[in-house]
Design a protein around this motif. Sequence first.
Motif, short mmCIF file in Angstrom:
data_model
loop_
_atom_site.label_atom_id
_atom_site.label_comp_id
_atom_site.label_asym_id
_atom_site.label_seq_id
_atom_site.Cartn_x
_atom_site.Cartn_y
_atom_site.Cartn_z
N SER A 1 138.92 48.55 -59.93
CA SER A 1 138.39 48.67 -58.57
C SER A 1 137.78 50.05 -58.34
CB SER A 1 139.51 48.45 -57.55
OG SER A 1 140.06 47.17 -57.70
N ILE A 2 138.44 51.07 -58.86
CA ILE A 2 137.92 52.43 -58.72
C ILE A 2 136.57 52.55 -59.43
CG2 ILE A 2 138.33 54.84 -59.35
CD1 ILE A 2 141.34 54.24 -58.99
N ARG A 3 136.46 51.99 -60.64
CA ARG A 3 135.20 52.04 -61.37
C ARG A 3 134.09 51.32 -60.61
NH1 ARG A 3 135.68 49.80 -66.98
NH2 ARG A 3 133.58 50.62 -67.12
N ARG A 4 134.42 50.16 -60.01
CA ARG A 4 133.43 49.41 -59.24
C ARG A 4 132.96 50.21 -58.03
NH1 ARG A 4 136.05 44.97 -59.03
NH2 ARG A 4 137.19 45.45 -57.16
N GLU A 5 133.90 50.84 -57.32
CA GLU A 5 133.53 51.65 -56.15
C GLU A 5 132.66 52.84 -56.55
OE1 GLU A 5 133.99 51.10 -52.94
OE2 GLU A 5 134.97 49.20 -53.36
N LEU A 6 132.97 53.48 -57.68
CA LEU A 6 132.15 54.60 -58.13
C LEU A 6 130.74 54.15 -58.49
CD1 LEU A 6 134.65 56.68 -60.28
CD2 LEU A 6 133.58 57.32 -58.12
N ARG A 7 130.63 52.96 -59.10
CA ARG A 7 129.30 52.44 -59.44
C ARG A 7 128.49 52.19 -58.17
NH1 ARG A 7 130.03 47.30 -62.11
NH2 ARG A 7 131.55 48.52 -63.25
N ILE A 8 129.10 51.59 -57.16
CA ILE A 8 128.41 51.35 -55.89
C ILE A 8 128.01 52.67 -55.25
CG2 ILE A 8 128.75 50.47 -53.54
CD1 ILE A 8 130.55 48.30 -54.80
N TYR A 9 128.90 53.66 -55.30
CA TYR A 9 128.61 54.98 -54.73
C TYR A 9 127.40 55.61 -55.42
CZ TYR A 9 129.45 59.84 -53.38
OH TYR A 9 129.33 61.11 -52.91
N ARG A 10 127.34 55.49 -56.74
CA ARG A 10 126.19 56.05 -57.46
C ARG A 10 124.91 55.31 -57.13
NH1 ARG A 10 129.58 56.43 -62.34
NH2 ARG A 10 128.63 54.45 -62.86
N LEU A 11 124.97 53.97 -56.99
CA LEU A 11 123.78 53.19 -56.64
C LEU A 11 123.26 53.55 -55.25
CD1 LEU A 11 124.71 49.67 -57.98
CD2 LEU A 11 122.85 51.12 -58.77
N ALA A 12 124.17 53.93 -54.35
CA ALA A 12 123.76 54.29 -53.00
C ALA A 12 123.23 55.71 -52.91
CB ALA A 12 124.95 54.13 -52.05
N GLY A 13 123.26 56.45 -54.00
CA GLY A 13 122.70 57.79 -54.00
C GLY A 13 123.71 58.88 -54.22
N GLY A 14 124.98 58.55 -54.18
CA GLY A 14 126.01 59.53 -54.46
C GLY A 14 126.11 60.60 -53.40
N PHE A 15 126.47 61.78 -53.83
CA PHE A 15 126.69 62.91 -52.91
C PHE A 15 125.41 63.34 -52.21
CE2 PHE A 15 127.20 67.51 -52.16
CZ PHE A 15 128.26 67.45 -51.29
N ARG A 16 124.28 63.21 -52.89
CA ARG A 16 123.00 63.67 -52.33
C ARG A 16 122.48 62.78 -51.22
NH1 ARG A 16 119.97 63.61 -57.82
NH2 ARG A 16 121.14 61.69 -57.79
N ALA A 17 123.06 61.58 -51.05
CA ALA A 17 122.54 60.64 -50.06
C ALA A 17 123.08 60.91 -48.65
CB ALA A 17 122.91 59.22 -50.46
N GLY A 18 123.81 61.98 -48.46
CA GLY A 18 124.43 62.26 -47.17
C GLY A 18 123.44 62.39 -46.04
N ARG A 19 122.28 62.96 -46.29
CA ARG A 19 121.31 63.13 -45.20
C ARG A 19 120.52 61.85 -44.92
NH1 ARG A 19 119.92 66.74 -49.27
NH2 ARG A 19 118.30 65.97 -50.64
#
Length: 61
Positions: free
Chosen positions: A40-58
């Motif tokens: 589950s953690i790996r799946r959530e990290l993959r989704i987070y990376r697809l959404a832009g990760g840390f840089r997508a905050g703005r």
Amino acid sequence: MKVQRSDGAQSATTGRQLLIAEAALAGAVALALFVHELPSIRRELRIYRLAGGFRAGRRYP
């Protein structure tokens, strides 16, 4: 150091041994939970990376 009971028999485990056993049990439970949740953690990290990760905050307020 073994604790002696009032009836003369010695205790089978000391306080230190009991604490070590409890710590080992708690560690084993925590490790089992982490291993169980790893997919589950790996799946959530993959989704987070697809959404832009840390840089997508703005982009996503």
